[in-house]
Design an enzyme around this catalytic site. Structure first.
Site, PDB file in Angstrom:
ATOM      1  N   ASN A  17       0.790  -1.227   0.174  1.00  0.00           N
ATOM      2  CA  ASN A  17      -0.190   0.122  -0.177  1.00  0.00           C
ATOM      3  C   ASN A  17       0.509   1.638   0.359  1.00  0.00           C
ATOM      4  OD1 ASN A  17      -0.674   2.420   2.565  1.00  0.00           O
ATOM      5  ND2 ASN A  17       0.283  -0.182   3.381  1.00  0.00           N
ATOM      6  N   ASN A  19       4.352   5.608   3.295  1.00  0.00           N
ATOM      7  CA  ASN A  19       4.150   6.538   2.794  1.00  0.00           C
ATOM      8  C   ASN A  19       3.660   8.085   2.389  1.00  0.00           C
ATOM      9  OD1 ASN A  19       3.677   4.087   0.903  1.00  0.00           O
ATOM     10  ND2 ASN A  19       2.273   4.114   2.346  1.00  0.00           N
ATOM     11  N   PHE A  60      -1.756   8.001   3.878  1.00  0.00           N
ATOM     12  CA  PHE A  60      -2.540   8.609   4.996  1.00  0.00           C
ATOM     13  C   PHE A  60      -3.953  10.099   3.948  1.00  0.00           C
ATOM     14  CE2 PHE A  60       1.302   9.238   7.612  1.00  0.00           C
ATOM     15  CZ  PHE A  60       0.986   8.091   8.702  1.00  0.00           C
TER      16      PHE A  60
END
Length: 381
Positions: A127, A198, A131
């Protein structure tokens, strides 16, 4: 094997080729409907039937930790219920606690789609969500509204805090603090997420100096003395983990969550991600599931041994069975969290794990799950 693994998962994974993020969103919508309708027909009937099917209770699995009652040691990891949409439902799915978020102070859409991929050959997921969430104020409003409707969760509810992408790294302490101020009365415990791969630069906040400034700001505000954790990456060097252990002691953290997803691509069986046509090595993001299982357990063991069990640990990473949970708890974790295993194994995984843990206790002559924490380290000394 249950109906989910034999029929539903193959349909979703292989026949329908459904976008994993779409399925997650639909699941949250369904659970939100269920939460709102669980007190009236047909929701109340469905609620009762699923509770009977999915829940498993035994006093040997209960623990009192951080002033909270955990009916069992298996919780939902952050990342699924990002906006606290279904806080009252997770106990009915068998979980002993659930963690909401990751939430950021500023609402943000996250990274471009597609951003969530299955790696079935590895029992894993990749993934790069970034957020995506509606922001801390929206979560606070939702939790307040739930309280006003007297929707009171019967399990501990944690809130995972992240840094907003638009906030410079130098202003990270203020960003975390603003979220905490909005939510501090609404969560049972809080997690400082500085380990997602991420958000650009986020993992640099695991550096001792940067993390120290965040923890100092939060603990100064934390006048209600809510349990505060830090969630770390599995890719850290041992020296960096040792530094975080020292900070946990300095700032009197409730514990450490080990671990987040990994950026390592070592040993993957998946050669091509079908949705993109690229190998995993060419795709950004963190990998969860079986590939991170052993490393997360190694880090749990390291923290427990280095602190002689003085710093509580929440274990997460690659949990698919009672054996996986037992490895993490006997390495030093007090409780554990699952996410990817829940997707692959289905909603009956929690019940199977809990029943399996009782068998493990009996096999080892232990009276309660708390007796198993660090058990392998204890018997090796």
């Amino acid at each position: 094997m249950d109906i989910y693994q034999s029929a539903i998962r193959p349909l979703l994974f292989n026949l329908l080729k459904t976008d994993p993020e779409f399925l997650q969103q639909q699941t949250i919508r369904s659970l939100t409907w269920w939460e709102h309708n669980s007190i009236r027909p047909p929701g109340n009937w469905l609620h009762q039937q699923l509770q009977k099917s999915l829940c498993f209770a035994d006093p040997r699995l209960e623990q009192q930790l951080w002033g909270l009652h955990f009916p069992n040691p298996v919780g939902l990891a952050a990342g699924f219920d990002k906006d606290a949409a279904a806080t009252n439902i997770w106990s009915s799915l068998g979980f002993g606690f659930a963690e909401m978020g990751t939430v950021t102070f500023h609402p943000q859409p996250g990274n471009p789609r597609p951003r969530l991929f299955r790696l079935p050959a590895d029992s894993a997921a990749l993934n790069r969500m970034g957020f995506n969430n509606n922001g801390a104020q929206a979560m606070a409003n939702r939790l307040i509204a739930q309280r006003q409707k007297q929707y009171t969760p019967v399990i501990p509810i944690g809130i995972n805090l992240g840094k907003s992408k638009v906030t410079p790294l130098t202003e990270a302490p203020t960003d975390y603090l603003q979220s905490f101020r909005l939510l501090k009365e609404l969560g049972d415990y809080f997690v400082v997420n500085v380990s997602s791969p991420n958000t650009p630069g986020l993992r640099s906040l695991q550096d001792a100096a940067m993390l120290s400034s965040i923890l100092a700001a939060l603990q100064e505000e934390n006048n209600a003395h809510k349990p505060l954790f830090v969630k770390i990456a599995p890719d850290l060097e041992w020296s960096a983990i040792a530094d975080i252990i020292d900070l946990a002691k300095t700032y009197q953290l409730a514990g450490i969550i080990a671990t987040n997803t990994t950026i390592s691509r070592d040993g993957l069986k998946t050669s091509i991600i079908e949705a993109t046509g690229n190998p995993p090595s060419q795709e950004a993001g963190g990998i969860s599931g079986i590939p991170v299982r052993d490393r997360s357990t190694e880090i749990i063991r390291f923290i427990w041994q280095r602190t002689q069990g003085e710093i509580p640990i929440i274990g997460v990473g690659g949990i698919f069975s009672a054996d996986d949970v037992w490895e993490k708890i006997t390495a030093g974790a007090k409780i554990v969290q699952i996410y990817t295993g829940w997707i692959y194994q289905g909603p009956w995984i929690v019940r199977r794990i809990l029943a399996g843990l009782l068998t493990k206790l009996d096999q080892n002559g232990l009276n309660s799950i708390s007796d198993a924490v660090g058990y392998k380290a204890k018997i090796s000394n």
